[in-house]
Design a protein around this motif. Sequence first.
Motif, PDB file in Angstrom:
ATOM      1  N   ARG A  59     -10.081   0.123   4.213  1.00  0.00           N
ATOM      2  CA  ARG A  59      -8.847   0.914   4.058  1.00  0.00           C
ATOM      3  C   ARG A  59      -8.753   1.515   2.663  1.00  0.00           C
ATOM      4  O   ARG A  59      -8.779   0.779   1.669  1.00  0.00           O
ATOM      5  N   VAL A  60      -8.616   2.850   2.622  1.00  0.00           N
ATOM      6  CA  VAL A  60      -8.612   3.579   1.352  1.00  0.00           C
ATOM      7  C   VAL A  60      -7.364   4.456   1.260  1.00  0.00           C
ATOM      8  O   VAL A  60      -7.177   5.365   2.069  1.00  0.00           O
ATOM      9  N   LEU A  61      -6.535   4.202   0.276  1.00  0.00           N
ATOM     10  CA  LEU A  61      -5.386   5.060   0.013  1.00  0.00           C
ATOM     11  C   LEU A  61      -5.872   6.282  -0.757  1.00  0.00           C
ATOM     12  O   LEU A  61      -6.533   6.144  -1.790  1.00  0.00           O
ATOM     13  N   VAL A  62      -5.549   7.477  -0.253  1.00  0.00           N
ATOM     14  CA  VAL A  62      -6.034   8.715  -0.886  1.00  0.00           C
ATOM     15  C   VAL A  62      -4.879   9.570  -1.399  1.00  0.00           C
ATOM     16  O   VAL A  62      -4.973  10.790  -1.458  1.00  0.00           O
ATOM     17  N   ASP A  63      -3.793   8.931  -1.820  1.00  0.00           N
ATOM     18  CA  ASP A  63      -2.663   9.604  -2.452  1.00  0.00           C
ATOM     19  C   ASP A  63      -2.695   9.339  -3.947  1.00  0.00           C
ATOM     20  O   ASP A  63      -3.092   8.251  -4.378  1.00  0.00           O
ATOM     21  N   GLY A  95       8.452   2.280  -1.617  1.00  0.00           N
ATOM     22  CA  GLY A  95       8.909   1.163  -0.809  1.00  0.00           C
ATOM     23  C   GLY A  95       7.823   0.311  -0.185  1.00  0.00           C
ATOM     24  O   GLY A  95       8.120  -0.541   0.641  1.00  0.00           O
ATOM     25  N   LEU A  96       6.589   0.526  -0.573  1.00  0.00           N
ATOM     26  CA  LEU A  96       5.481  -0.212   0.026  1.00  0.00           C
ATOM     27  C   LEU A  96       4.909  -1.202  -0.978  1.00  0.00           C
ATOM     28  O   LEU A  96       4.591  -0.828  -2.110  1.00  0.00           O
ATOM     29  N   THR A  97       4.785  -2.457  -0.563  1.00  0.00           N
ATOM     30  CA  THR A  97       4.183  -3.452  -1.443  1.00  0.00           C
ATOM     31  C   THR A  97       2.659  -3.377  -1.316  1.00  0.00           C
ATOM     32  O   THR A  97       2.130  -2.900  -0.304  1.00  0.00           O
ATOM     33  N   LYS A  98       1.986  -3.870  -2.317  1.00  0.00           N
ATOM     34  CA  LYS A  98       0.516  -3.898  -2.269  1.00  0.00           C
ATOM     35  C   LYS A  98       0.031  -4.796  -1.138  1.00  0.00           C
ATOM     36  O   LYS A  98      -0.975  -4.499  -0.497  1.00  0.00           O
ATOM     37  N   GLU A  99       0.748  -5.859  -0.881  1.00  0.00           N
ATOM     38  CA  GLU A  99       0.352  -6.766   0.193  1.00  0.00           C
ATOM     39  C   GLU A  99       0.452  -6.080   1.553  1.00  0.00           C
ATOM     40  O   GLU A  99      -0.433  -6.204   2.390  1.00  0.00           O
ATOM     41  N   ARG A 100       1.540  -5.355   1.779  1.00  0.00           N
ATOM     42  CA  ARG A 100       1.730  -4.677   3.066  1.00  0.00           C
ATOM     43  C   ARG A 100       0.728  -3.534   3.242  1.00  0.00           C
ATOM     44  O   ARG A 100       0.290  -3.260   4.356  1.00  0.00           O
ATOM     45  N   ALA A 101       0.354  -2.884   2.162  1.00  0.00           N
ATOM     46  CA  ALA A 101      -0.605  -1.784   2.245  1.00  0.00           C
ATOM     47  C   ALA A 101      -1.989  -2.285   2.642  1.00  0.00           C
ATOM     48  O   ALA A 101      -2.747  -1.579   3.295  1.00  0.00           O
ATOM     49  N   ALA A 102      -2.329  -3.485   2.229  1.00  0.00           N
ATOM     50  CA  ALA A 102      -3.617  -4.108   2.570  1.00  0.00           C
ATOM     51  C   ALA A 102      -4.789  -3.177   2.288  1.00  0.00           C
ATOM     52  O   ALA A 102      -5.636  -2.942   3.139  1.00  0.00           O
ATOM     53  N   LEU A 103      -4.835  -2.674   1.070  1.00  0.00           N
ATOM     54  CA  LEU A 103      -5.891  -1.728   0.681  1.00  0.00           C
ATOM     55  C   LEU A 103      -7.166  -2.434   0.259  1.00  0.00           C
ATOM     56  O   LEU A 103      -7.135  -3.521  -0.303  1.00  0.00           O
ATOM     57  N   ASP A 104      -8.263  -1.739   0.499  1.00  0.00           N
ATOM     58  CA  ASP A 104      -9.536  -2.143  -0.081  1.00  0.00           C
ATOM     59  C   ASP A 104      -9.835  -1.314  -1.321  1.00  0.00           C
ATOM     60  O   ASP A 104     -10.574  -1.750  -2.195  1.00  0.00           O
ATOM     61  N   LEU A 105      -9.243  -0.103  -1.363  1.00  0.00           N
ATOM     62  CA  LEU A 105      -9.507   0.808  -2.473  1.00  0.00           C
ATOM     63  C   LEU A 105      -8.375   1.819  -2.570  1.00  0.00           C
ATOM     64  O   LEU A 105      -7.852   2.269  -1.547  1.00  0.00           O
ATOM     65  N   TRP A 106      -8.022   2.175  -3.802  1.00  0.00           N
ATOM     66  CA  TRP A 106      -7.063   3.266  -4.041  1.00  0.00           C
ATOM     67  C   TRP A 106      -7.848   4.365  -4.745  1.00  0.00           C
ATOM     68  O   TRP A 106      -8.192   4.241  -5.909  1.00  0.00           O
ATOM     69  N   ALA A 107      -8.139   5.427  -4.030  1.00  0.00           N
ATOM     70  CA  ALA A 107      -8.948   6.533  -4.560  1.00  0.00           C
ATOM     71  C   ALA A 107      -8.050   7.699  -4.944  1.00  0.00           C
ATOM     72  O   ALA A 107      -8.154   8.801  -4.406  1.00  0.00           O
ATOM     73  N   LYS A 108      -7.166   7.475  -5.915  1.00  0.00           N
ATOM     74  CA  LYS A 108      -6.204   8.506  -6.300  1.00  0.00           C
ATOM     75  C   LYS A 108      -6.850   9.718  -6.953  1.00  0.00           C
ATOM     76  O   LYS A 108      -6.304  10.811  -6.927  1.00  0.00           O
ATOM     77  N   GLU A 109      -8.048   9.541  -7.497  1.00  0.00           N
ATOM     78  CA  GLU A 109      -8.708  10.661  -8.180  1.00  0.00           C
ATOM     79  C   GLU A 109      -9.191  11.757  -7.222  1.00  0.00           C
ATOM     80  O   GLU A 109      -9.492  12.862  -7.651  1.00  0.00           O
ATOM     81  N   VAL A 110      -9.242  11.480  -5.914  1.00  0.00           N
ATOM     82  CA  VAL A 110      -9.656  12.507  -4.948  1.00  0.00           C
ATOM     83  C   VAL A 110      -8.453  13.150  -4.251  1.00  0.00           C
ATOM     84  O   VAL A 110      -8.622  14.018  -3.398  1.00  0.00           O
TER      85      VAL A 110
END
Length: 116
Positions: free
Chosen positions: A19-23, A29-44
């Motif tokens: 799971r990759v967040l791309v924002d 309103g979203l906690t890091k736990e609920r998001a359950a991300l493997d990676l946050w790729a904000k640079e793209v």
Amino acid sequence: MEIRLKRVYEDPDPDDGFRVLVDRLWPRGLTKERAALDLWAKEVAPSTDLRREFHHGDLSWADFETAYRAELDGPTRTAVASLRAELAAHPVVTLLHAVADESHNHALILREVLEA
């Protein structure tokens, strides 16, 4: 590799794979736990100026798409290449975004670029 798209506010599912967040901004309103991300790729994600222009109605979808593709092929080319390399190790990847419009969001464009 299969690349799926999903709103980050939807519940995580084991079928999501990597799971990759791309924002660029953290979803409200979203906690890091609920998001359950493997990676946050904000640079793209689209640049702040491009995102604002589109969301304020100053750019059409077609103009936004052209400008975002130019960013992905220009200033963020290295980040896109790094992300593509990291994702290659995963059979299923889900790109997560906070945009309510499922048919007009940057994750659609990013998926096409990553799959090319």
